[in-house]
Design an enzyme around this catalytic site. Structure first.
Site, PDB file in Angstrom:
ATOM      1  N   LYS A 165      28.933   2.325  10.008  1.00 18.50           N
ATOM      2  CA  LYS A 165      28.120   3.612   8.515  1.00 18.50           C
ATOM      3  C   LYS A 165      26.910   4.270   9.442  1.00 18.50           C
ATOM      4  O   LYS A 165      27.050   3.888  10.635  1.00 18.50           O
ATOM      5  CB  LYS A 165      27.009   2.148   7.649  1.00 18.50           C
ATOM      6  CG  LYS A 165      26.431   1.309   8.147  1.00 18.50           C
ATOM      7  CD  LYS A 165      25.142   1.769   8.386  1.00 18.50           C
ATOM      8  CE  LYS A 165      23.386   0.665   9.305  1.00 18.50           C
ATOM      9  NZ  LYS A 165      22.508   1.205  10.179  1.00 18.50           N
TER      10      LYS A 165
ATOM     11  N   ASP B  21      21.387  -5.766   6.157  1.00 18.91           N
ATOM     12  CA  ASP B  21      22.353  -5.332   6.281  1.00 18.91           C
ATOM     13  C   ASP B  21      24.279  -5.150   6.038  1.00 18.91           C
ATOM     14  O   ASP B  21      25.110  -4.257   5.184  1.00 18.91           O
ATOM     15  CB  ASP B  21      23.691  -4.438   7.467  1.00 18.91           C
ATOM     16  CG  ASP B  21      21.978  -2.634   8.140  1.00 18.91           C
ATOM     17  OD1 ASP B  21      21.558  -2.423   6.530  1.00 18.91           O
ATOM     18  OD2 ASP B  21      21.556  -2.787   8.482  1.00 18.91           O
TER      19      ASP B  21
END
Length: 271
Positions: free
Chosen positions: A8, A132
């Protein structure tokens, strides 16, 4: 079962304040890209874990193994599994590899055991593993707040090429946060940044850059060199040490790095 586990980017990363528990409230636009680890999960006579990267921990510090334990504790599904991780996402780079791996394991185990948990329940489990982790249960584009665990799913952004430049060293997320100077943060409003991205205007801000530079001063010159190249935007992702570059047609031949692009997943399937 073989699953892709994506990296990401933090397209913008703003620190909004420091909490009494020592964590920081943040606002970040997260985006998955088509840089993947590959995880193979197979039913087995006994549990095993292997990995292609020698520096991935195989004991109590391994987030994949924590995910397996948490899933079993929550569901009571105790089928032993063999797990193999083909590691491609650089370690300690800010690209979210370990969190992505943990989310991928939760998804895979849920599929293997005929979905005892809903997507919402998987997200809640992910929170227990790391801030996350829940993001990866989005469709690939999300506005993340709180300490990163509060997820607002967003429509996919237009496909965009990315050039990744990763130094030969990593950074500890904990150490970077410890070096944050709350008086030296950007004044850009998250709402304005989000609005610009939604309109197709790439504006990259990362409040962790100055902290990372204080730990490894050579990162500043690393970024400055990238800024002399034909890129419109150059920004560190997460707590570093990787940088991503946007807005280019060609990459200089002598520049070491990797090309990628924005990537999304489809509802009811993994990446």
């Amino acid at each position: 079962m073989k699953l892709l586990s994506p990296a990401k980017l933090n397209l913008f990363f703003r620190i909004l304040g420091k909490r009494s528990d020592g964590y920081h409230d943040i606002s970040s636009l997260h985006q998955t890209i088509d840089l993947f680890d590959t995880i193979t999960i197979r039913p087995s006579a006994g549990d095993s874990f292997s990995c292609t990267h020698p520096d991935v921990p195989k004991g109590t510090d391994n987030l994949i193994l924590h995910a397996v334990h948490l899933f079993r504790k929550t569901t009571g599904k105790l089928q032993p599994v063999s797990i193999h991780l083909e590691k491609v996402i650089p370690l300690e780079s800010g690209l979210g590899g370990a969190s992505s791996n943990a989310a991928t394991i939760l998804w895979g185990l849920n599929e293997l055991t005929r979905r005892p948990l809903s997507l919402t329940q998987l997200k809640l489990l992910g929170r227990k593993l790391g801030a996350d982790v829940p993001f990866f249960f989005s469709l690939g584009t999300a506005h993340c707040t709180g300490i990163g665990e509060l997820i607002e799913d967003l429509p996919a952004l237009p496909e965009q090429k990315v050039f990744l430049a990763v130094p030969e060293f990593g950074l500890s997320t904990k150490e970077v946060y410890q070096k944050v100077d709350m008086q030296a943060l950007s004044d850009r409003l998250p709402e304005e940044l989000l609005s610009q991205w939604r309109k197709g205007e790439a504006v990259c801000v990362n409040d962790l850059e100055s902290a990372a530079f204080s730990i490894r001063p050579e990162l500043r010159s690393f970024k400055e060199k990238l800024q002399t190249m034909p890129f419109e935007q150059v920004s560190m992702t997460g707590s570093g040490s990787a940088f991503f570059c946007l807005g280019f047609s060609d990459v200089p031949e002598n520049l070491k790095g990797q090309l990628a692009k924005f990537h999304s997943r489809k509802q009811d399937s993994w990446y």
